[in-house]
Design a protein around this motif. Structure first.
Motif, short mmCIF file in Angstrom:
data_model
loop_
_atom_site.label_atom_id
_atom_site.label_comp_id
_atom_site.label_asym_id
_atom_site.label_seq_id
_atom_site.Cartn_x
_atom_site.Cartn_y
_atom_site.Cartn_z
N ASN A 210 -1.40 7.90 8.36
CA ASN A 210 -1.52 7.64 5.98
C ASN A 210 -1.33 6.51 6.18
O ASN A 210 -0.96 5.55 6.25
N GLN A 211 -0.44 6.38 4.39
CA GLN A 211 -0.43 5.51 4.56
C GLN A 211 1.32 5.06 4.85
O GLN A 211 1.50 3.41 4.55
N ASN A 212 1.97 5.69 4.99
CA ASN A 212 3.70 6.08 5.85
C ASN A 212 3.56 5.53 7.61
O ASN A 212 4.35 4.94 7.73
N ASN A 213 2.19 5.50 8.47
CA ASN A 213 2.51 5.48 9.73
C ASN A 213 1.31 4.73 9.86
O ASN A 213 1.38 4.31 11.46
N HIS A 214 0.66 4.02 9.08
CA HIS A 214 -0.65 3.52 9.78
C HIS A 214 -0.57 2.15 10.79
O HIS A 214 -0.73 2.11 11.28
N GLN A 215 1.43 1.19 9.29
CA GLN A 215 1.36 0.20 10.07
C GLN A 215 1.61 -0.17 11.86
O GLN A 215 1.59 -0.99 13.00
N GLU A 216 2.44 1.31 12.25
CA GLU A 216 2.70 1.57 13.66
C GLU A 216 1.63 1.55 14.71
O GLU A 216 1.71 0.61 15.72
N TYR A 242 -8.87 5.54 6.55
CA TYR A 242 -7.81 4.86 5.57
C TYR A 242 -8.28 3.60 5.34
O TYR A 242 -8.46 2.98 5.52
N ASP A 244 -6.62 1.74 2.60
CA ASP A 244 -6.04 0.24 2.01
C ASP A 244 -6.02 -0.98 3.23
O ASP A 244 -5.14 -1.64 2.93
N SER A 280 -4.56 -1.62 -4.12
CA SER A 280 -3.47 -0.94 -3.33
C SER A 280 -2.86 -0.13 -3.65
O SER A 280 -2.44 0.47 -5.02
N PRO A 281 -3.13 1.56 -3.48
CA PRO A 281 -3.96 1.93 -1.70
C PRO A 281 -5.16 2.09 -1.50
O PRO A 281 -5.31 3.07 -0.31
#
Length: 299
Positions: A210-216, A242, A244, A280-281
């Motif tokens: 999701n938007q909160n954990n995708h970067q990991e 995902y 975004d 975005s998003p």
């Protein structure tokens, strides 16, 4: 052969023709077969060859699974989840359309393509492999490599359909075989790194993005040699729902954006990235609308 069947109600504006067009990209039909309103796809179900059958009749999809292993009983809820996933039903596109239908630039595009969603690969691993294969080559070339790759590394269901391999099967395939399928040296390095990271549990592809954990997850993938931003954004879009990822480097996105913005020349990747920021998003979904403006099979 254990068989299970589950029904699934579809949204009113579900674009069944686009769904089937996506799976018709490979006309040789070794791993996906489309006949009228039916998709047959070879998958591994708990490591056993299986045939997933999705039938669409008006506003109803029927998900059927045929597993070769007689001891492998299909779970109805798991079947429903994979059906929703592949059909792109876990995407809140109604929110996007409500927000941007009156937009001065992309509003008309959305109106013509209302209901567009991103049909998903059967697994996140399949999406990542497809993204690696598609690096810097045409879709036609990527499809041919993917076909040879599946035949070289995958397994066949009793129906005769080929099943996309898992990371263990790919890891067990030697470099010469991968080269013969069309993999470059760089892509072999990338897929080896990906398989090793999954097998060693350094990367967990079962995580809900999701938007909160995708970067990991994105950072974990970017740390693998041979995997760059485009590969990650495309894989997140096609395998994790995902919407975004910024696909500003995609040639088709930039090509189709040019007439939309009435530009004399094709926008650069940097210009495209800046333009997509506003959405975005939903940046990857906007990119999909640009792909779809060219071809139903091109997104």
């Amino acid at each position: 052969m254990p068989t299970a069947i589950s029904p699934l109600i579809l949204p009113v504006n579900f674009r069944a023709d686009d769904f089937f067009a996506f799976h018709l990209r490979d006309r040789q039909n070794i791993a996906e077969i489309v006949e009228n309103n039916v998709l047959r796809k070879g998958i591994l179900w708990d490591n056993s060859p299986a045939q997933l059958i999705i039938t669409i009749d008006q506003q109803m999809a029927t998900i059927k699974l045929e597993v070769d292993d007689s001891s492998n009983i299909a779970n109805d809820q798991k079947m429903i989840e994979i059906g929703k996933h592949m059909l792109g039903l876990q995407q809140a596109i109604e929110q996007f359309e409500t927000q941007y239908l009156s937009h001065p630039i992309i509003g008309q595009l959305i109106q013509h393509q209302q209901g567009l969603r991103i049909y998903q690969s059967a697994s996140a691993f399949e999406a990542l492999v497809w993204a690696i294969i598609g690096q810097q080559i045409s879709v036609t070339a990527a499809i041919a490599i993917r076909r040879r790759f599946i035949q070289a590394t995958g397994s066949m269901h009793s129906s005769g359909i080929w099943c996309f391999p898992n990371e263990q099967q790919v890891a067990a395939t030697d470099d010469d075989t991968l080269r013969q399928t069309g993999f470059s040296a760089g892509k072999i390095v990338a897929i080896r790194a990906l398989c090793a990271a999954i097998i060693d549990k350094q990367i967990d592809l079962s995580v809900q993005i999701n938007q909160n954990n995708h970067q990991e997850l994105a950072n974990q993938l970017l740390n693998l040699k041979g995997i760059g931003p485009w590969t990650v954004s495309y894989a997140l879009l096609r395998g994790f729902n995902y919407l975004d990822g910024s696909l500003h480097g995609d040639v088709a996105v930039r090509r189709n954006l040019q007439p939309l913005l009435k530009m004399a020349t094709q926008p650069t990747a940097k210009e495209t990235e800046k333009w997509l920021t506003e959405f975005s998003p939903w940046r990857a979904l906007v990119a999909a609308h640009l792909w779809r403006s060219q071809s139903a099979a091109g997104y």
